[in-house]
Design a protein around this motif. Structure first.
Motif, PDB file in Angstrom:
ATOM      1  N   PRO A 244      14.672  52.949  38.965  1.00 34.73           N
ATOM      2  CA  PRO A 244      13.539  53.806  38.580  1.00 34.73           C
ATOM      3  C   PRO A 244      13.461  55.085  39.411  1.00 34.73           C
ATOM      4  O   PRO A 244      13.041  56.128  38.901  1.00 34.73           O
ATOM      5  CB  PRO A 244      12.313  52.913  38.829  1.00 34.73           C
ATOM      6  CG  PRO A 244      12.830  51.532  38.782  1.00 34.73           C
ATOM      7  CD  PRO A 244      14.223  51.602  39.338  1.00 34.73           C
TER       8      PRO A 244
ATOM      9  N   THR B 144      13.467  58.506  36.955  1.00 37.24           N
ATOM     10  CA  THR B 144      12.105  58.979  36.697  1.00 37.24           C
ATOM     11  C   THR B 144      11.827  60.205  37.566  1.00 37.24           C
ATOM     12  O   THR B 144      11.874  60.130  38.790  1.00 37.24           O
ATOM     13  CB  THR B 144      11.062  57.883  36.993  1.00 37.24           C
ATOM     14  OG1 THR B 144      11.204  57.440  38.349  1.00 37.24           O
ATOM     15  CG2 THR B 144      11.249  56.701  36.054  1.00 37.24           C
TER      16      THR B 144
ATOM     17  N   ASP C 100      13.192  59.402  32.114  1.00 32.74           N
ATOM     18  CA  ASP C 100      11.728  59.373  32.033  1.00 32.74           C
ATOM     19  C   ASP C 100      11.236  58.688  30.759  1.00 32.74           C
ATOM     20  O   ASP C 100      10.274  59.116  30.122  1.00 32.74           O
ATOM     21  CB  ASP C 100      11.157  60.799  32.102  1.00 32.74           C
ATOM     22  CG  ASP C 100      11.315  61.405  33.477  1.00 32.74           C
ATOM     23  OD1 ASP C 100      10.998  60.718  34.464  1.00 32.74           O
ATOM     24  OD2 ASP C 100      11.766  62.562  33.563  1.00 32.74           O
TER      25      ASP C 100
ATOM     26  N   SER D 101       4.134  60.348  36.011  1.00 37.52           N
ATOM     27  CA  SER D 101       3.516  59.415  35.071  1.00 37.52           C
ATOM     28  C   SER D 101       4.409  58.228  34.746  1.00 37.52           C
ATOM     29  O   SER D 101       3.944  57.239  34.182  1.00 37.52           O
ATOM     30  CB  SER D 101       3.155  60.136  33.765  1.00 37.52           C
ATOM     31  OG  SER D 101       4.317  60.680  33.162  1.00 37.52           O
ATOM     32  N   MET D 102       5.700  58.297  35.096  1.00 41.13           N
ATOM     33  CA  MET D 102       6.630  57.199  34.821  1.00 41.13           C
ATOM     34  C   MET D 102       6.982  56.415  36.087  1.00 41.13           C
ATOM     35  O   MET D 102       7.827  55.530  36.046  1.00 41.13           O
ATOM     36  CB  MET D 102       7.916  57.745  34.193  1.00 41.13           C
ATOM     37  CG  MET D 102       7.743  58.272  32.791  1.00 41.13           C
ATOM     38  SD  MET D 102       7.177  57.017  31.625  1.00 41.13           S
ATOM     39  CE  MET D 102       8.522  55.847  31.693  1.00 41.13           C
TER      40      MET D 102
ATOM     41  N   TYR E  61      10.795  54.531  28.887  1.00 42.87           N
ATOM     42  CA  TYR E  61      10.860  53.088  29.109  1.00 42.87           C
ATOM     43  C   TYR E  61      12.216  52.528  28.681  1.00 42.87           C
ATOM     44  O   TYR E  61      12.721  51.580  29.286  1.00 42.87           O
ATOM     45  CB  TYR E  61       9.744  52.386  28.341  1.00 42.87           C
ATOM     46  CG  TYR E  61       8.366  52.666  28.898  1.00 42.87           C
ATOM     47  CD1 TYR E  61       8.051  52.364  30.223  1.00 42.87           C
ATOM     48  CD2 TYR E  61       7.378  53.239  28.114  1.00 42.87           C
ATOM     49  CE1 TYR E  61       6.794  52.619  30.740  1.00 42.87           C
ATOM     50  CE2 TYR E  61       6.113  53.498  28.620  1.00 42.87           C
ATOM     51  CZ  TYR E  61       5.829  53.190  29.933  1.00 42.87           C
ATOM     52  OH  TYR E  61       4.578  53.449  30.444  1.00 42.87           O
TER      53      TYR E  61
ATOM     54  N   THR F 112       7.028  53.667  38.941  1.00 47.30           N
ATOM     55  CA  THR F 112       6.654  52.263  39.069  1.00 47.30           C
ATOM     56  C   THR F 112       5.908  52.067  40.382  1.00 47.30           C
ATOM     57  O   THR F 112       5.912  52.932  41.259  1.00 47.30           O
ATOM     58  CB  THR F 112       7.895  51.367  39.033  1.00 47.30           C
ATOM     59  OG1 THR F 112       8.760  51.712  40.108  1.00 47.30           O
ATOM     60  CG2 THR F 112       8.636  51.542  37.700  1.00 47.30           C
TER      61      THR F 112
ATOM     62  N   ASN G 227       3.481  50.728  34.153  1.00 47.13           N
ATOM     63  CA  ASN G 227       4.902  51.056  34.028  1.00 47.13           C
ATOM     64  C   ASN G 227       5.781  49.913  34.536  1.00 47.13           C
ATOM     65  O   ASN G 227       6.775  49.554  33.898  1.00 47.13           O
ATOM     66  CB  ASN G 227       5.212  52.336  34.812  1.00 47.13           C
ATOM     67  CG  ASN G 227       4.544  53.559  34.226  1.00 47.13           C
ATOM     68  OD1 ASN G 227       4.205  53.596  33.044  1.00 47.13           O
ATOM     69  ND2 ASN G 227       4.342  54.569  35.048  1.00 47.13           N
ATOM     70  N   SER G 228       5.411  49.360  35.677  1.00 45.30           N
ATOM     71  CA  SER G 228       6.187  48.251  36.234  1.00 45.30           C
ATOM     72  C   SER G 228       6.122  47.027  35.328  1.00 45.30           C
ATOM     73  O   SER G 228       7.125  46.324  35.156  1.00 45.30           O
ATOM     74  CB  SER G 228       5.678  47.893  37.635  1.00 45.30           C
ATOM     75  OG  SER G 228       5.932  48.922  38.553  1.00 45.30           O
TER      76      SER G 228
END
Length: 281
Positions: A218, A222, A143, A226-227, A145, A229, A79-80
């Protein structure tokens, strides 16, 4: 008379070495702590040499996670990485195109447009956090990208950097391109873009690290584990109650979080330095 600078250089190296030691020692401690079990770290008598739990700790962190982290570190790093790459590439594209327009196109209020972009340096994401969050929420980008990346891709710093470089490009190159029948896009693609490689590399390194280290944005948008970072993951692994903190997993995660930025700097070091120090490409 030749001046002897031996002792002056020795003092400079000693000061530099002390600075490096001060910065590097906490990193070394994190690496050492990632090789021990929780009991050894918690009792305050951790040795300064590596332990024998490195394989177990790194495997668990990457693929399982700790008690307080619902997702493995591998997912957080992905994610990051996606966020950092999206921010870096987006900032470069928008910055180079806006600088190209400001320098090479004549339109009303061109200078005003540049100064409006420049003034946004005083408005970081922390200042405009509420309206930015509301827009992202109204667009249904929580949530996602896209929500992580899009609000952070505009860069006044990048625009200023490319503008200053474009202003050093000789006008003869533009005239030669016109004589060859090249239009604005071809001049940009065949002339400016190759000349800007080192500047692009320098900006990419800076913005990748900026995106990788993002915490506040973030954290706000988020809500799904699961999202998350990796920076948020490290914070959630450390609690106010030491008994609940798995320090070996937290230190392992901290070490893993340092790897991608360090690798980017190492592999792009030459271009990064050239992009910052060279005035003529």
């Amino acid at each position: 008379m030749v001046e002897n600078r031996r002792y002056r250089n020795l003092v400079a190296y000693l000061v530099l070495g002390m600075g490096v030691a001060i910065v590097a020692f906490p990193v070394y401690l994190a690496i050492i702590a990632s090789t021990f079990d929780a009991g050894t770290i918690a009792n305050g008598n951790m040795p300064l040499v590596p332990g024998d739990q490195a394989g177990i700790n790194y495997e668990r962190a990457l693929f399982t996670g700790g008690r307080l982290a619902r997702e493995p570190v591998g997912m957080m790093m992905m994610n990051s990485f996606i966020m950092a790459m999206g921010i870096a590439i987006g900032k470069i594209i928008i910055s180079i195109l806006s600088a190209f327009a400001v320098v090479y196109f004549s339109f009303p209020f061109r200078r005003t447009a540049f100064w409006v972009i420049f003034i946004t340096l005083m408005l970081p994401v922390e200042v405009r956090i509420y309206p930015t969050y509301k827009i992202v929420a109204d667009l249904g980008l929580l949530d996602t990208y896209s929500g992580l990346i899009l609000p952070l891709i505009a860069s006044a710093t990048g625009t200023l950097l490319f503008r200053q470089f474009f202003m050093t490009v000789p006008d003869e190159l533009l005239e030669a391109s016109k004589i060859d029948g090249a239009g604005p896009f071809r001049f940009f693609k065949d002339t400016l873009l190759p000349l800007s490689i080192t500047t692009i590399a320098a900006l990419f390194v800076i913005q990748f690290i900026y995106g990788w280290n993002q915490y506040l944005w973030p954290l706000l948008i988020t809500t799904q584990s699961s999202m998350q970072t990796i920076v948020i993951g490290i914070k959630k692994m450390i609690t106010t109650q030491d008994a609940l903190t798995e320090w070996q997993i937290a230190m392992t995660t901290a070490v893993l979080a340092m790897v991608p930025p360090v690798m980017v700097v190492i592999f792009m070091q030459r271009l990064f330095v050239k992009g910052l120090v060279e005035t003529e490409k």
